[in-house]
Scaffold this active site. Structure first.
Site, PDB file in Angstrom:
ATOM      1  N   ASP A  48      -2.868  -8.985  -1.513  1.00 49.10           N
ATOM      2  CA  ASP A  48      -3.067  -8.490  -2.876  1.00 49.10           C
ATOM      3  C   ASP A  48      -2.276  -7.201  -3.120  1.00 49.10           C
ATOM      4  O   ASP A  48      -2.031  -6.432  -2.180  1.00 49.10           O
ATOM      5  CB  ASP A  48      -4.547  -8.187  -3.120  1.00 49.10           C
ATOM      6  N   HIS A 194      -3.898  -6.818   2.249  1.00 51.45           N
ATOM      7  CA  HIS A 194      -3.310  -6.074   1.144  1.00 51.45           C
ATOM      8  C   HIS A 194      -1.864  -5.660   1.404  1.00 51.45           C
ATOM      9  O   HIS A 194      -1.506  -5.276   2.517  1.00 51.45           O
ATOM     10  CB  HIS A 194      -4.164  -4.846   0.819  1.00 51.45           C
TER      11      HIS A 194
END
Length: 229
Positions: A48, A194
């Site tokens: 992400d 991430h």
């Protein structure tokens, strides 16, 4: 349902295991994919928040080293800031998903604003890569009925996760993130990490360990398909 030991952080356990009973009540969402017995065990790594100036290229280098594919849920204004990294993601065979334009919280944002952010990000992805992005992940994993209705109407899919090792959490380390992933991953699991400068020191070390662990055990690391039907 197995509970974590007292020393373990509750956040990754709750996000990974504690949500399993409620998942079927959210339509048009995907948390884990089927893994037919005849196929090698497959893990779907997702990242992400990118693309970013700091973390994206090292992540791509690691994935390439292990011939692994992943899915990047990107933020629209980062797409516009780093189009070259977007093109590298796609050229390497990774999938791309939509993570809104400015990382808005769906629980604190009007539905019309949220959908506008998603549509604006989809336009940016297509403009810079030529690819459609039918996969959407709401920031913070904050699902709403309006988002699920929109996904059904637009033939899109909301992608959550089966394993959340919380590489962003204070006190997380490459070892803790990799160990949590190895302990909770199941064939077909979607894992969320991430692509973010703040998590880079933890994420890169964890990713290397996860890839080594899976490679040694015959796991396959694949990009998410554009559709789950």
């Amino acid at each position: 349902m197995a509970f974590p030991p007292a020393s373990h952080s509750w956040l990754p356990w709750w996000a990974s295991v504690g949500t399993r009973p409620v998942r079927p009540f959210w339509p048009r969402t995907r948390w884990r994919l089927a893994n037919p017995p005849a196929h090698p065990p497959t893990l779907y790594l997702t990242f992400d928040d990118g693309p970013t100036a700091v973390a994206t290229n090292p992540i791509l280098d690691l994935l390439d080293r292990y011939d692994a594919r992943a899915t990047f849920f990107v933020i629209g204004h980062h797409v516009e800031a780093f189009p070259g990294r977007m093109r590298r993601i796609v050229a390497a065979g990774h999938a791309v998903g939509n993570h809104t334009f400015t990382h808005v919280d769906a629980w604190r944002t009007a539905s019309s604003t949220l959908i506008g952010e998603i549509e604006r990000t989809a336009q940016a992805i297509e403009a810079h890569t030529g690819c459609a992005a039918p996969l959407v992940r709401p920031p913070y994993g904050h699902l709403t009925p309006a988002l699920c209705r929109w996904a059904k109407r637009e033939d899109a899919h909301v992608v959550m996760w089966d394993v959340m090792p919380a590489d962003f959490q204070r006190g997380a380390s490459p070892t803790s993130v990799a160990r949590f992933t190895a302990a909770h991953a199941r064939p077909g699991s979607i894992v969320v990490l991430h692509d973010n400068p703040m998590t880079e020191p933890v994420t890169l070390g964890a990713l290397d360990a996860i890839l080594r662990w899976g490679h040694a055990r015959g796991w396959r690391f694949a990009a998410l398909p554009p559709s789950f039907e």
